[in-house]
Design a protein around this motif. Structure first.
Motif, short mmCIF file in Angstrom:
data_model
loop_
_atom_site.label_atom_id
_atom_site.label_comp_id
_atom_site.label_asym_id
_atom_site.label_seq_id
_atom_site.Cartn_x
_atom_site.Cartn_y
_atom_site.Cartn_z
N UNK A 68 25.63 30.26 48.78
CA UNK A 68 27.07 31.48 49.84
C UNK A 68 27.94 30.85 48.94
N UNK A 69 28.29 32.02 48.10
CA UNK A 69 29.71 32.37 47.57
C UNK A 69 30.75 32.40 48.16
N UNK A 70 31.83 32.13 47.70
CA UNK A 70 33.14 32.46 48.01
C UNK A 70 34.68 31.98 47.70
N UNK A 71 35.62 32.57 47.32
CA UNK A 71 36.48 32.78 46.71
C UNK A 71 37.25 31.09 46.27
N UNK A 72 37.30 30.19 45.50
CA UNK A 72 38.06 29.15 45.55
C UNK A 72 39.46 29.36 44.78
N UNK A 73 39.99 27.70 44.50
CA UNK A 73 41.77 27.64 44.52
C UNK A 73 41.50 28.06 43.24
N UNK A 74 41.20 28.45 41.92
CA UNK A 74 41.96 29.21 41.36
C UNK A 74 42.30 30.37 41.13
N UNK A 75 41.29 30.89 42.21
CA UNK A 75 41.98 32.26 42.50
C UNK A 75 42.99 32.44 42.86
N UNK A 89 37.48 39.20 42.07
CA UNK A 89 37.33 39.30 43.70
C UNK A 89 36.57 40.11 44.12
N UNK A 90 36.59 41.74 44.03
CA UNK A 90 35.97 42.18 44.87
C UNK A 90 33.91 42.30 44.66
N UNK A 91 34.13 41.45 43.35
CA UNK A 91 32.24 41.13 42.89
C UNK A 91 31.52 40.24 42.80
N UNK A 92 32.99 39.08 43.49
CA UNK A 92 32.67 37.55 43.68
C UNK A 92 30.92 37.81 43.92
N UNK A 93 30.47 38.15 44.82
CA UNK A 93 28.75 37.97 45.26
C UNK A 93 28.32 38.04 44.50
N UNK A 94 28.27 38.90 44.26
CA UNK A 94 27.16 39.39 42.86
C UNK A 94 27.48 39.12 41.25
N UNK A 103 37.31 40.63 33.25
CA UNK A 103 38.03 39.40 33.35
C UNK A 103 38.93 38.79 32.49
N UNK A 104 38.07 38.36 31.09
CA UNK A 104 38.14 37.61 29.68
C UNK A 104 38.67 37.77 29.51
N UNK A 105 38.65 39.39 29.28
CA UNK A 105 39.37 39.70 28.49
C UNK A 105 40.89 40.35 28.77
N UNK A 106 40.63 40.50 29.97
CA UNK A 106 42.27 40.99 30.57
C UNK A 106 43.37 40.00 30.95
N UNK A 107 42.40 38.53 30.78
CA UNK A 107 43.32 37.06 31.34
C UNK A 107 43.62 37.00 29.73
N UNK A 108 43.42 37.06 28.96
CA UNK A 108 43.39 36.44 27.69
C UNK A 108 44.89 37.33 27.17
N UNK A 109 44.36 38.24 27.22
CA UNK A 109 45.21 39.95 27.20
C UNK A 109 46.44 39.76 27.61
N UNK A 110 46.49 39.23 28.96
CA UNK A 110 47.77 39.34 30.07
C UNK A 110 48.25 37.96 29.41
#
Length: 252
Positions: A185-192, A161-166, A105-112
């Motif tokens: 118990x983790x869940x998606x947050x605002x930055x997503x 998002x698909x692997x967020x809890x793991x 995710x880090x690499x894809x976001x920087x490239x994007x």
């Protein structure tokens, strides 16, 4: 020059998408979790902190427990006690930082971000608002880069998002199992959500710029069928046989 609507749409939406994706990248709210931590026992790590806060003013909502809020991003994690000023942030570390999905995710976001910025620069050069004829190929190439940037950011967000809890839990056997450190118990947050919206705007803006490849069809000049009438250029002469009239060959 009459700038095509597709170029205007791309020039507006692509930078907006870039800003939203950049905002999502630098904020640590990709996932959040909370847990109630007992503060009354002698072994509680926050017992002394809770006492000190009680002397200074506001106390936690519950005298026997503290609500611990945890948030993780791509490059930063934060820990905060609810209804207090106790908050600490640090660069991501441990198994979470080493997780291949986080690194992807880090690499894809920087490239994007890089591709989207480059595409916007090319689109601005291609539009050429200071001349009568836009560079359609350059603008469309910029749109293609923006579309690729949107696809990369969407891929990064989907994987996260698909692997967020793991994420960071590749070795459950080594996880700390203690009442002092409860599992969140983790869940998606605002930055997503900022990232999703920005990626969609990148796709929309880049797709609009791609329409720049198509040359517009102009009507024939009624007095000279071999000429094309371009709305941004001079009109064709109504009486081409008169010697004091000039005939302009328009190429748009």
């Amino acid at each position: 020059m009459h700038t095509p609507a597709s170029m205007v749409t791309g020039i507006v939406f692509a930078p907006l998408g870039l800003v939203l994706v950049f905002t999502a990248a630098i904020t640590p709210q990709w996932r959040e979790g909370q847990a109630r931590l007992g503060a009354s026992g002698p072994g509680s790590p926050l017992r002394s902190g809770a006492k000190g806060q009680g002397k200074g003013g506001a106390r936690p909502a519950s005298a026997g427990a503290l609500l611990l809020l945890r948030s993780d991003g791509l490059w930063e994690s934060c820990l905060q006690v609810e209804n207090s000023e106790l908050k600490q942030c640090w660069p991501v570390a441990g198994s979470y930082r080493r997780d291949p999905r986080v690194r992807l995710a880090q690499g894809f976001i920087l490239t994007s971000l890089f591709l989207c910025g480059t595409g916007i620069m090319l689109a601005c050069i291609g539009v050429r608002c200071w001349t009568d004829t836009p560079l359609r190929g350059v603008a469309a190439t910029g749109g293609l880069l923006v579309v690729i940037a949107g696809l990369l950011s969407l891929t990064a967000l989907s994987v996260y998002t698909h692997n967020l809890p793991r994420l960071g839990m590749a070795d459950p056997s080594k996880a700390i199992k203690s009442a002092r450190f409860p599992r969140l118990s983790l869940h998606p947050a605002g930055s997503l959500y900022f990232g999703w919206l920005g990626s969609c705007l990148q796709m929309l803006g880049g797709s609009a710029l791609l329409f720049s490849f198509k040359r517009p069809a102009y009507p024939d000049c009624p007095s000279c069928l071999k000429l094309r009438v371009c709305p941004a250029c001079r009109p064709c002469p109504e009486i081409p046989n008169r010697p004091d009239n000039d005939v302009y060959e328009v190429s748009c």
